[in-house]
Design a protein around this motif. Structure first.
Motif, PDB file in Angstrom:
ATOM      1  N   PRO A 287       0.792  -1.234   0.000  1.00 53.85           N
ATOM      2  CA  PRO A 287       0.000   0.000   0.000  1.00 53.85           C
ATOM      3  C   PRO A 287       0.822   1.280   0.000  1.00 53.85           C
ATOM      4  O   PRO A 287       0.318   2.344  -0.371  1.00 53.85           O
ATOM      5  N   HIS A 288       2.083   1.199   0.401  1.00 52.88           N
ATOM      6  CA  HIS A 288       2.914   2.393   0.453  1.00 52.88           C
ATOM      7  C   HIS A 288       3.896   2.456  -0.719  1.00 52.88           C
ATOM      8  O   HIS A 288       4.871   3.199  -0.683  1.00 52.88           O
ATOM      9  N   VAL A 289       3.636   1.650  -1.760  1.00 59.16           N
ATOM     10  CA  VAL A 289       4.452   1.669  -2.975  1.00 59.16           C
ATOM     11  C   VAL A 289       3.615   2.195  -4.126  1.00 59.16           C
ATOM     12  O   VAL A 289       2.476   1.773  -4.334  1.00 59.16           O
ATOM     13  N   LEU A 290       4.185   3.134  -4.865  1.00 58.99           N
ATOM     14  CA  LEU A 290       3.511   3.710  -6.031  1.00 58.99           C
ATOM     15  C   LEU A 290       4.378   3.450  -7.255  1.00 58.99           C
ATOM     16  O   LEU A 290       5.540   3.861  -7.295  1.00 58.99           O
ATOM     17  N   VAL A 291       3.832   2.737  -8.232  1.00 61.85           N
ATOM     18  CA  VAL A 291       4.536   2.445  -9.475  1.00 61.85           C
ATOM     19  C   VAL A 291       3.821   3.149 -10.620  1.00 61.85           C
ATOM     20  O   VAL A 291       2.608   2.987 -10.796  1.00 61.85           O
ATOM     21  N   THR A 292       4.556   3.933 -11.398  1.00 62.26           N
ATOM     22  CA  THR A 292       4.009   4.559 -12.597  1.00 62.26           C
ATOM     23  C   THR A 292       4.813   4.068 -13.800  1.00 62.26           C
ATOM     24  O   THR A 292       5.866   3.462 -13.655  1.00 62.26           O
ATOM     25  N   SER A 293       4.300   4.337 -14.999  1.00 62.24           N
ATOM     26  CA  SER A 293       4.823   3.656 -16.187  1.00 62.24           C
ATOM     27  C   SER A 293       5.797   4.502 -16.997  1.00 62.24           C
ATOM     28  O   SER A 293       5.539   4.829 -18.154  1.00 62.24           O
ATOM     29  N   HIS A 294       6.918   4.870 -16.382  1.00 63.75           N
ATOM     30  CA  HIS A 294       7.987   5.596 -17.070  1.00 63.75           C
ATOM     31  C   HIS A 294       7.457   6.859 -17.745  1.00 63.75           C
ATOM     32  O   HIS A 294       7.670   7.091 -18.939  1.00 63.75           O
ATOM     33  N   GLN A 295       6.799   7.685 -16.961  1.00 67.97           N
ATOM     34  CA  GLN A 295       6.161   8.881 -17.500  1.00 67.97           C
ATOM     35  C   GLN A 295       6.789  10.175 -16.997  1.00 67.97           C
ATOM     36  O   GLN A 295       6.291  11.268 -17.308  1.00 67.97           O
ATOM     37  N   ALA A 296       7.881  10.090 -16.252  1.00 67.67           N
ATOM     38  CA  ALA A 296       8.457  11.295 -15.663  1.00 67.67           C
ATOM     39  C   ALA A 296       8.819  12.344 -16.716  1.00 67.67           C
ATOM     40  O   ALA A 296       8.666  13.549 -16.500  1.00 67.67           O
ATOM     41  N   TYR A 297       9.302  11.895 -17.875  1.00 65.22           N
ATOM     42  CA  TYR A 297       9.715  12.815 -18.944  1.00 65.22           C
ATOM     43  C   TYR A 297       8.535  13.359 -19.730  1.00 65.22           C
ATOM     44  O   TYR A 297       8.701  14.287 -20.543  1.00 65.22           O
ATOM     45  N   TYR A 298       7.335  12.845 -19.486  1.00 68.95           N
ATOM     46  CA  TYR A 298       6.210  12.993 -20.405  1.00 68.95           C
ATOM     47  C   TYR A 298       5.444  14.295 -20.176  1.00 68.95           C
ATOM     48  O   TYR A 298       4.301  14.312 -19.702  1.00 68.95           O
TER      49      TYR A 298
END
Length: 335
Positions: A287-298
């Motif tokens: 619950p304390h982990v957040l995964v996003t799909s390589h969007q930092a540059y987006y």
């Protein structure tokens, strides 16, 4: 010249087509470059690829047989490219050496704040009209210590935001950044940084020397209630070791925009499939982990700069010019 662009996202396509209009004929496809899709490039002298493209020796060989002699990658990282094979085959390789560092730095802070203040959990609750605060307590960041691994352009932008929060700044890099030092950053060795930091953020490239930079020993060295953020490359963290530590109840929060086995997963819709990656499946259950799909540059700004640089790389190839963006020198166009 006709160019085939692989792995083009829906938001990217109009930017790419406008940038190339009147200069070159660009054909965009959403599929990523793999061993299976490489034959699609037959007849295209130049192609453009995304960060998760497979540019192994086998793929490069297929491209060369099909007549491709120039690859313009729409990213800064190039750990997915076999440069030795490309040079042997006479395929010019160009990347984007610079785009907005603020896009990634700001997103890294988005991840940090989201896990610190339990935003995902809070949002899910309020959608169900559950307005309790139980389990949502975060921490002030002012006065706490941030450890920045890698203080180049993105690390510097991240540090400036940390300075705005009023945090104690620790840095680790092969060379000190004077701009970070001027903000009050103290450079220390990696072990000292990990032991002292309340928040650790990674901003180094993925190289053989940095693979699993954060492994089992480094994770054990961190504070039990630390926050870990990675918006650089997935291979910097030993994910299996991270899952082991998470199962022990360690870390206040983890924000990951990248994953070491993301190729074939990220940027794709896998919602109707059974995920075969047990490590990722376990990771997203915490619950304390957040995964996003390589969007930092987006962001519009960063993607616009990436596309503009890609157009310039193609123009430089046509003109036979060598610039800092070329990893393998242009041999010049065949036509």
């Amino acid at each position: 010249m006709e160019i085939l662009a692989f792995g083009v996202q829906a938001d990217e396509r109009p930017l790419i087509e406008r940038a190339f209009a009147g200069l070159h004929d660009i054909h965009c496809v959403h599929v990523f470059l793999t061993e299976d899709t490489a034959p699609m490039a037959a007849g295209y002298e130049a192609i453009s690829t995304s960060v998760n493209a497979n540019l192994s020796g086998r793929v490069l060989q297929t491209l060369a047989v099909g007549g491709t002699s120039m690859i313009a990658q729409r990213s800064t990282g190039f750990n997915n490219i076999d440069l030795d094979v490309a040079e042997r085959l006479g395929i010019s390789i160009a990347r984007v050496s610079y785009y907005s560092p603020y896009s990634v730095a700001e997103f890294a802070w988005t991840l940090a704040m989201a896990v610190n203040r339990r935003i995902v959990r809070a949002s899910a609750r309020t959608r169900d009209f559950d307005f309790r605060l139980d389990g949502l307590m975060g921490r002030d960041l002012r006065g706490r210590t941030v450890g920045v691994l890698g203080t180049g352009k993105i690390g510097e932008a991240f540090t400036r935001i940390a300075h705005g929060f009023g945090m104690r700044l620790l840095g680790w890099d092969v060379a000190e950044n004077p701009a970070c030092a001027a903000l009050g950053m103290t450079y220390v060795d990696k072990d000292e940084l990990l032991a002292a930091a309340d928040l650790v953020s990674l901003h180094v490239p993925l190289l053989p020397a940095t693979h699993h930079l954060i492994g089992a020993a480094e994770l054990r060295a961190m504070k039990d209630d630390a926050i870990l953020v990675n918006s650089s490359r997935g291979g910097l963290i030993d994910t299996d070791a991270l899952v082991t530590e998470l199962r022990r109840g360690r870390f206040s929060g983890v924000g990951l925009d990248v994953y070491e086995a993301e190729a074939g997963l990220f940027f794709l819709d896998k919602s109707l499939e059974a995920i075969q990656d047990d490590t990722l499946a376990r990771l997203v259950t915490f619950p304390h982990v957040l995964v996003t799909s390589h969007q930092a540059y987006y962001t519009e700004d960063a993607v616009g700069q990436i596309v503009a640089a890609t157009v310039q790389n193609v123009d430089d190839y046509v003109a036979g010019r060598r610039t800092e963006n070329f990893l393998v020198s242009p041999a010049g166009p065949a036509s």
